[in-house]
Design a protein around this motif. Sequence first.
Motif, PDB file in Angstrom:
ATOM      1  N   PRO A 145       0.834  -1.200   0.000  1.00 20.35           N
ATOM      2  CA  PRO A 145       0.000   0.000   0.000  1.00 20.35           C
ATOM      3  C   PRO A 145       0.870   1.251   0.000  1.00 20.35           C
ATOM      4  CG  PRO A 145      -0.083  -1.093   2.133  1.00 20.35           C
ATOM      5  CD  PRO A 145       0.721  -1.972   1.221  1.00 20.35           C
ATOM      6  N   ALA A 146       0.477   2.232  -0.790  1.00 22.18           N
ATOM      7  CA  ALA A 146       1.253   3.477  -0.883  1.00 22.18           C
ATOM      8  C   ALA A 146       0.815   4.411   0.236  1.00 22.18           C
ATOM      9  CB  ALA A 146       1.043   4.122  -2.241  1.00 22.18           C
ATOM     10  N   SER A 147       1.632   4.505   1.288  1.00 25.50           N
ATOM     11  CA  SER A 147       1.267   5.368   2.399  1.00 25.50           C
ATOM     12  C   SER A 147       1.836   6.771   2.233  1.00 25.50           C
ATOM     13  CB  SER A 147       1.758   4.766   3.716  1.00 25.50           C
ATOM     14  OG  SER A 147       3.159   4.619   3.677  1.00 25.50           O
ATOM     15  N   ASP A 148       2.875   6.914   1.431  1.00 27.07           N
ATOM     16  CA  ASP A 148       3.505   8.212   1.214  1.00 27.07           C
ATOM     17  C   ASP A 148       3.646   8.424  -0.292  1.00 27.07           C
ATOM     18  OD1 ASP A 148       4.983  10.536   1.153  1.00 27.07           O
ATOM     19  OD2 ASP A 148       6.522   9.833   2.529  1.00 27.07           O
ATOM     20  N   PRO A 149       2.910   9.361  -0.859  1.00 21.62           N
ATOM     21  CA  PRO A 149       2.962   9.557  -2.312  1.00 21.62           C
ATOM     22  C   PRO A 149       4.232  10.252  -2.801  1.00 21.62           C
ATOM     23  CG  PRO A 149       1.528  11.190  -1.328  1.00 21.62           C
ATOM     24  CD  PRO A 149       1.948  10.250  -0.224  1.00 21.62           C
ATOM     25  N   ARG A 150       5.071  10.723  -1.864  1.00 18.90           N
ATOM     26  CA  ARG A 150       6.283  11.432  -2.275  1.00 18.90           C
ATOM     27  C   ARG A 150       7.362  10.447  -2.697  1.00 18.90           C
ATOM     28  NH1 ARG A 150       8.297  14.563   2.532  1.00 18.90           N
ATOM     29  NH2 ARG A 150       7.775  12.586   3.485  1.00 18.90           N
ATOM     30  N   VAL A 151       8.122  10.853  -3.707  1.00 21.07           N
ATOM     31  CA  VAL A 151       9.281  10.096  -4.161  1.00 21.07           C
ATOM     32  C   VAL A 151      10.473  11.023  -4.041  1.00 21.07           C
ATOM     33  CG1 VAL A 151      10.370   9.022  -6.149  1.00 21.07           C
ATOM     34  CG2 VAL A 151       7.942   8.645  -5.720  1.00 21.07           C
ATOM     35  N   GLU A 152      11.500  10.567  -3.339  1.00 21.92           N
ATOM     36  CA  GLU A 152      12.648  11.431  -3.074  1.00 21.92           C
ATOM     37  C   GLU A 152      13.947  10.910  -3.655  1.00 21.92           C
ATOM     38  OE1 GLU A 152      12.294  11.711   1.183  1.00 21.92           O
ATOM     39  OE2 GLU A 152      10.928  13.405   1.035  1.00 21.92           O
ATOM     40  N   SER A 153      13.886   9.811  -4.415  1.00 26.11           N
ATOM     41  CA  SER A 153      15.098   9.243  -4.998  1.00 26.11           C
ATOM     42  C   SER A 153      14.726   8.364  -6.186  1.00 26.11           C
ATOM     43  CB  SER A 153      15.843   8.392  -3.961  1.00 26.11           C
ATOM     44  OG  SER A 153      15.063   7.251  -3.630  1.00 26.11           O
ATOM     45  N   LEU A 154      15.730   8.014  -6.980  1.00 27.33           N
ATOM     46  CA  LEU A 154      15.480   7.087  -8.086  1.00 27.33           C
ATOM     47  C   LEU A 154      15.021   5.728  -7.562  1.00 27.33           C
ATOM     48  CD1 LEU A 154      18.379   7.835 -10.602  1.00 27.33           C
ATOM     49  CD2 LEU A 154      15.930   8.210 -10.936  1.00 27.33           C
ATOM     50  N   GLU A 155      15.565   5.319  -6.422  1.00 23.17           N
ATOM     51  CA  GLU A 155      15.157   4.050  -5.831  1.00 23.17           C
ATOM     52  C   GLU A 155      13.678   4.088  -5.438  1.00 23.17           C
ATOM     53  OE1 GLU A 155      17.908   5.751  -4.910  1.00 23.17           O
ATOM     54  OE2 GLU A 155      19.478   4.418  -5.651  1.00 23.17           O
ATOM     55  N   GLY A 156      13.250   5.203  -4.863  1.00 16.16           N
ATOM     56  CA  GLY A 156      11.852   5.356  -4.489  1.00 16.16           C
ATOM     57  C   GLY A 156      10.935   5.378  -5.693  1.00 16.16           C
ATOM     58  N   LEU A 157      11.380   6.038  -6.757  1.00 17.36           N
ATOM     59  CA  LEU A 157      10.599   6.062  -7.986  1.00 17.36           C
ATOM     60  C   LEU A 157      10.496   4.658  -8.568  1.00 17.36           C
ATOM     61  CD1 LEU A 157       9.099   7.635 -10.163  1.00 17.36           C
ATOM     62  CD2 LEU A 157      11.311   8.119 -11.235  1.00 17.36           C
ATOM     63  N   GLY A 158      11.608   3.937  -8.562  1.00 20.39           N
ATOM     64  CA  GLY A 158      11.603   2.565  -9.070  1.00 20.39           C
ATOM     65  C   GLY A 158      10.659   1.675  -8.277  1.00 20.39           C
ATOM     66  N   ALA A 159      10.660   1.834  -6.956  1.00 17.61           N
ATOM     67  CA  ALA A 159       9.764   1.034  -6.112  1.00 17.61           C
ATOM     68  C   ALA A 159       8.303   1.360  -6.408  1.00 17.61           C
ATOM     69  CB  ALA A 159      10.080   1.280  -4.640  1.00 17.61           C
ATOM     70  N   ALA A 160       7.994   2.631  -6.635  1.00 14.01           N
ATOM     71  CA  ALA A 160       6.618   3.027  -6.954  1.00 14.01           C
ATOM     72  C   ALA A 160       6.188   2.444  -8.302  1.00 14.01           C
ATOM     73  CB  ALA A 160       6.494   4.551  -6.961  1.00 14.01           C
ATOM     74  N   VAL A 161       7.093   2.462  -9.268  1.00 12.55           N
ATOM     75  CA  VAL A 161       6.789   1.899 -10.586  1.00 12.55           C
ATOM     76  C   VAL A 161       6.590   0.384 -10.474  1.00 12.55           C
ATOM     77  CG1 VAL A 161       7.782   1.427 -12.868  1.00 12.55           C
ATOM     78  CG2 VAL A 161       7.872   3.745 -11.911  1.00 12.55           C
ATOM     79  N   ARG A 162       7.481  -0.295  -9.748  1.00 13.95           N
ATOM     80  CA  ARG A 162       7.348  -1.742  -9.573  1.00 13.95           C
ATOM     81  C   ARG A 162       6.023  -2.075  -8.884  1.00 13.95           C
ATOM     82  NH1 ARG A 162      12.056  -3.200  -7.257  1.00 13.95           N
ATOM     83  NH2 ARG A 162      12.869  -4.051  -9.188  1.00 13.95           N
ATOM     84  N   ASN A 163       5.655  -1.286  -7.874  1.00 14.79           N
ATOM     85  CA  ASN A 163       4.409  -1.517  -7.159  1.00 14.79           C
ATOM     86  C   ASN A 163       3.203  -1.338  -8.080  1.00 14.79           C
ATOM     87  OD1 ASN A 163       3.167  -2.187  -4.621  1.00 14.79           O
ATOM     88  ND2 ASN A 163       2.453  -0.079  -4.524  1.00 14.79           N
ATOM     89  N   ALA A 164       3.235  -0.303  -8.923  1.00 12.17           N
ATOM     90  CA  ALA A 164       2.135  -0.083  -9.861  1.00 12.17           C
ATOM     91  C   ALA A 164       2.034  -1.237 -10.853  1.00 12.17           C
ATOM     92  CB  ALA A 164       2.326   1.234 -10.605  1.00 12.17           C
ATOM     93  N   ARG A 165       3.171  -1.735 -11.313  1.00 15.41           N
ATOM     94  CA  ARG A 165       3.171  -2.875 -12.238  1.00 15.41           C
ATOM     95  C   ARG A 165       2.609  -4.114 -11.547  1.00 15.41           C
ATOM     96  NH1 ARG A 165       6.652  -7.044 -13.082  1.00 15.41           N
ATOM     97  NH2 ARG A 165       8.419  -6.132 -11.968  1.00 15.41           N
TER      98      ARG A 165
END
Length: 97
Positions: free
Chosen positions: A10-30
């Motif tokens: 579950p996405a509890s924090d919509p902020r992305v502060e790094s490339l790693e965080g962006l990658g995790a959000a993309v992987r989660n959406a996939r």
Amino acid sequence: MARRLPSTHPASDPRVESLEGLGAAVRNARAQARMRIDDAAAFCGVSADVLSRLENGKSITTDRLFKVLDGLGLEVLVVSREQALKLKDLAQQQGAE
């Protein structure tokens, strides 16, 4: 061996502060879309290598980044830090309901 989908979080924090965080959000959406990496990459119009690099926090070109985000139904929102904190609080409140 059959490829497995990554687990979703579950996405509890919509902020992305790094490339790693962006990658995790993309992987989660996939994962939430229940798409294997090769299928998602083809759907987004990028190679599986590009999508893998992004999901692993590696740099890719911005045109490919926006292809992936668009394909997975994600958007970039540029706001002030103050607005971001308000959005985070709102997301947490909605998650608790």
